[in-house]
Design an enzyme around this catalytic site. Structure first.
Site, PDB file in Angstrom:
ATOM      1  CD  GLN A 149     -97.619 -50.832 -27.942  1.00  0.00           C
ATOM      2  OE1 GLN A 149     -97.747 -50.960 -29.486  1.00  0.00           O
ATOM      3  NE2 GLN A 149     -96.493 -51.190 -26.796  1.00  0.00           N
ATOM      4  CG  PHE A 150     -98.914 -43.750 -25.050  1.00  0.00           C
ATOM      5  CD1 PHE A 150     -97.707 -42.920 -25.249  1.00  0.00           C
ATOM      6  CD2 PHE A 150     -98.924 -44.639 -24.895  1.00  0.00           C
ATOM      7  CE1 PHE A 150     -97.899 -43.323 -23.603  1.00  0.00           C
ATOM      8  CE2 PHE A 150     -99.118 -44.995 -23.570  1.00  0.00           C
ATOM      9  CZ  PHE A 150     -98.204 -44.545 -23.102  1.00  0.00           C
ATOM     10  CB  THR A 151     -95.167 -47.609 -25.281  1.00  0.00           C
ATOM     11  OG1 THR A 151     -95.974 -49.008 -26.082  1.00  0.00           O
ATOM     12  CG2 THR A 151     -96.206 -47.592 -23.961  1.00  0.00           C
TER      13      THR A 151
END
Length: 148
Positions: free
Chosen positions: A78-80
């Site tokens: 999850q890059f966020t």
């Protein structure tokens, strides 16, 4: 590297309505890789997860690990998690590792967990996913290990 770790009774990740990863009792782990993360962060995080004692023993104390309860990990990149909301009204993702570098790092993280004997399911890297889980407790922990 950042992780959001949730103790779950079950968790599932779907892509286009189709389950691509599913676990029963275990840990739902959202993984955010940041610029300059490297092998040492992956190794520390995998070792921590594989030995983390967050499951209740007979006295109700968090004293048991994944191996002792027959648990698994559902790991979702999850890059966020590398996003910042300190300025402006939209998140900035300057700290996020680019996908072409993050994907092999995430795959290595999964391999390290498996090498420690952990059963691991994953989402699909880079896909728009639906994550469903039942948080047990609730128990949610944050892991942050910045590049050295």
């Amino acid at each position: 590297m950042k992780m959001v770790i949730q103790r779950v009774t079950r968790a599932e990740v779907r892509v286009d309505g189709v389950a691509v990863g599913r676990i029963g009792l275990g840990l739902m782990v959202l993984v955010g890789l940041e610029q300059d993360d490297a092998a040492p962060q992956l190794e520390r995080a995998a070792r921590r997860l594989s030995t983390l004692r967050v499951f209740s023993d007979a006295e109700g104390r968090m004293n048991l690990g994944l191996d002792e309860v027959g648990g698994a990990v559902l790991a979702v990149s999850q890059f966020t998690l590398a996003g910042s909301i300190r300025k402006g009204r939209r998140p900035g993702f300057d700290r996020a590792m680019p996908g072409n570098l993050a994907e092999p790092m995430f795959e290595r993280f999964v391999e390290l967990l498996q090498a420690d004997g952990v059963v691991v399911e994953t989402g699909r890297f880079g896909a728009l996913m639906e994550v469903e889980l039942v948080n047990d407790g609730p128990v949610t922990l944050i892991w942050e290990d910045p590049p050295q």
